[in-house]
Design a protein around this motif. Structure first.
Motif, mmCIF file in Angstrom:
data_model
loop_
_atom_site.group_PDB
_atom_site.id
_atom_site.type_symbol
_atom_site.label_atom_id
_atom_site.label_comp_id
_atom_site.label_asym_id
_atom_site.label_seq_id
_atom_site.Cartn_x
_atom_site.Cartn_y
_atom_site.Cartn_z
ATOM 1 N N LEU A 1 -23.506 -27.187 -40.993
ATOM 2 C CA LEU A 1 -24.572 -28.030 -41.119
ATOM 3 C C LEU A 1 -24.112 -29.084 -40.227
ATOM 4 N N HIS A 2 -22.978 -29.351 -40.154
ATOM 5 C CA HIS A 2 -22.583 -30.897 -39.494
ATOM 6 C C HIS A 2 -22.983 -31.933 -40.388
ATOM 7 N N ARG A 3 -22.761 -31.862 -41.688
ATOM 8 C CA ARG A 3 -23.202 -33.039 -42.504
ATOM 9 C C ARG A 3 -21.861 -33.450 -43.116
ATOM 10 N N ASP A 4 -21.946 -34.753 -43.738
ATOM 11 C CA ASP A 4 -20.806 -35.025 -44.245
ATOM 12 C C ASP A 4 -21.281 -35.319 -45.877
ATOM 13 N N PRO A 5 -20.682 -34.512 -46.758
ATOM 14 C CA PRO A 5 -21.029 -34.222 -48.135
ATOM 15 C C PRO A 5 -20.284 -35.303 -49.030
ATOM 16 N N VAL A 6 -19.331 -36.193 -48.390
ATOM 17 C CA VAL A 6 -18.605 -37.375 -48.983
ATOM 18 C C VAL A 6 -19.343 -38.685 -49.077
ATOM 19 N N THR A 7 -20.023 -38.964 -47.737
ATOM 20 C CA THR A 7 -20.808 -39.996 -47.599
ATOM 21 C C THR A 7 -22.165 -39.907 -47.910
ATOM 22 N N GLU A 8 -22.857 -38.695 -47.791
ATOM 23 C CA GLU A 8 -24.180 -38.395 -48.093
ATOM 24 C C GLU A 8 -24.404 -37.198 -49.061
ATOM 25 N N GLU A 9 -23.833 -37.200 -50.085
ATOM 26 C CA GLU A 9 -23.772 -36.174 -51.025
ATOM 27 C C GLU A 9 -25.137 -35.546 -51.341
ATOM 28 N N ALA A 10 -26.113 -36.310 -51.532
ATOM 29 C CA ALA A 10 -27.607 -35.853 -51.968
ATOM 30 C C ALA A 10 -28.212 -35.128 -50.697
ATOM 31 N N ARG A 11 -28.226 -35.982 -49.875
ATOM 32 C CA ARG A 11 -28.875 -35.642 -48.774
ATOM 33 C C ARG A 11 -28.194 -34.184 -48.030
ATOM 34 N N THR A 12 -26.930 -34.260 -48.173
ATOM 35 C CA THR A 12 -26.183 -32.897 -47.434
ATOM 36 C C THR A 12 -26.402 -31.741 -48.400
ATOM 37 N N ARG A 13 -26.394 -32.041 -49.661
ATOM 38 C CA ARG A 13 -26.850 -31.033 -50.715
ATOM 39 C C ARG A 13 -28.236 -30.508 -50.601
ATOM 40 N N HIS A 14 -29.029 -31.396 -50.391
ATOM 41 C CA HIS A 14 -30.514 -30.950 -49.928
ATOM 42 C C HIS A 14 -30.551 -30.141 -48.939
ATOM 43 N N CYS A 15 -29.769 -30.546 -47.915
ATOM 44 C CA CYS A 15 -29.903 -29.920 -46.444
ATOM 45 C C CYS A 15 -29.328 -28.425 -46.676
ATOM 46 N N TRP A 16 -28.229 -28.254 -47.278
ATOM 47 C CA TRP A 16 -27.583 -27.022 -47.505
ATOM 48 C C TRP A 16 -28.637 -26.030 -48.356
ATOM 49 N N GLU A 17 -29.172 -26.572 -49.460
ATOM 50 C CA GLU A 17 -29.880 -25.881 -50.305
ATOM 51 C C GLU A 17 -31.208 -25.306 -49.425
ATOM 52 N N SER A 18 -31.615 -26.211 -48.688
ATOM 53 C CA SER A 18 -33.089 -26.041 -47.974
ATOM 54 C C SER A 18 -32.723 -24.578 -46.894
ATOM 55 N N HIS A 19 -31.430 -25.027 -46.330
ATOM 56 C CA HIS A 19 -31.365 -23.951 -45.165
ATOM 57 C C HIS A 19 -30.827 -22.639 -45.984
ATOM 58 N N LEU A 20 -29.977 -22.598 -46.833
ATOM 59 C CA LEU A 20 -29.569 -21.445 -47.522
ATOM 60 C C LEU A 20 -30.782 -20.638 -48.402
ATOM 61 N N SER A 21 -31.959 -21.410 -48.677
ATOM 62 C CA SER A 21 -33.043 -20.760 -49.136
ATOM 63 C C SER A 21 -33.882 -20.172 -48.183
ATOM 64 N N ARG A 22 -33.848 -20.725 -47.210
ATOM 65 C CA ARG A 22 -34.743 -20.158 -45.729
ATOM 66 C C ARG A 22 -34.040 -18.945 -45.527
ATOM 67 N N ALA A 23 -32.608 -18.841 -45.271
ATOM 68 C CA ALA A 23 -31.745 -17.955 -44.970
ATOM 69 C C ALA A 23 -32.069 -16.595 -45.766
ATOM 70 N N GLN A 24 -32.082 -17.001 -47.147
ATOM 71 C CA GLN A 24 -32.370 -15.978 -48.152
ATOM 72 C C GLN A 24 -33.610 -15.375 -48.101
ATOM 73 N N TRP A 25 -34.722 -16.178 -47.877
ATOM 74 C CA TRP A 25 -35.939 -15.689 -47.512
ATOM 75 C C TRP A 25 -36.045 -14.734 -46.356
ATOM 76 N N LEU A 26 -35.440 -15.148 -45.316
ATOM 77 C CA LEU A 26 -35.549 -14.204 -44.155
ATOM 78 C C LEU A 26 -34.765 -12.777 -44.313
ATOM 79 N N SER A 27 -33.819 -12.981 -45.129
ATOM 80 C CA SER A 27 -32.859 -11.649 -45.388
ATOM 81 C C SER A 27 -33.426 -10.862 -46.262
ATOM 82 N N LYS A 28 -34.405 -11.503 -47.018
ATOM 83 C CA LYS A 28 -35.019 -10.606 -48.195
ATOM 84 C C LYS A 28 -36.605 -10.147 -47.979
ATOM 85 N N GLY A 29 -36.918 -10.549 -46.871
ATOM 86 C CA GLY A 29 -38.288 -10.194 -46.484
ATOM 87 C C GLY A 29 -38.883 -10.598 -45.150
ATOM 88 N N GLY A 30 -38.492 -12.101 -45.094
ATOM 89 C CA GLY A 30 -39.032 -12.922 -43.758
ATOM 90 C C GLY A 30 -38.826 -12.137 -42.440
#
Length: 95
Positions: free
Chosen positions: A53-82
């Motif tokens: 995702l080209h994010r820095d989890p050290v300097t922006e942990e909350a923003r990076t975590r949210h980005c990762w969670e959001s994209h992983l959730s979308r990926a899971q939706w796509l793989s399960k029926g999207g």
């Protein structure tokens, strides 16, 4: 598919939501697959966020975590029926 597929695109802070495949989704199919692979392999989320995702989890942990969670959730939706939406949209576009 309308958008050009890219192998390592930059990402927004949040992936799309909702039942429609967006141009953003189309541009990020490879990103989603990489996230699913990493999740399946038990990779550390912060390393995946840095590499995929080209994010820095050290300097922006909350923003990076949210980005990762959001994209992983979308990926899971796509793989399960999207993915059905991809097929439905392709049929509509071919008509």
């Amino acid at each position: 598919m309308q958008a050009r597929l890219r192998l390592d695109p930059d990402v927004e802070d949040e992936a799309p939501r909702g039942p429609t495949i967006t141009p953003y989704d189309e541009q990020h199919y490879v990103t989603y697959m990489r996230l699913l692979d990493a999740s399946r392999d038990g990779a550390d989320w912060s390393e995946v966020a840095r590499v995929v995702l080209h994010r820095d989890p050290v300097t922006e942990e909350a923003r990076t975590r949210h980005c990762w969670e959001s994209h992983l959730s979308r990926a899971q939706w796509l793989s399960k029926g999207g993915y059905r939406r991809i097929l439905e949209q392709a049929v509509r576009n071919d008509s």
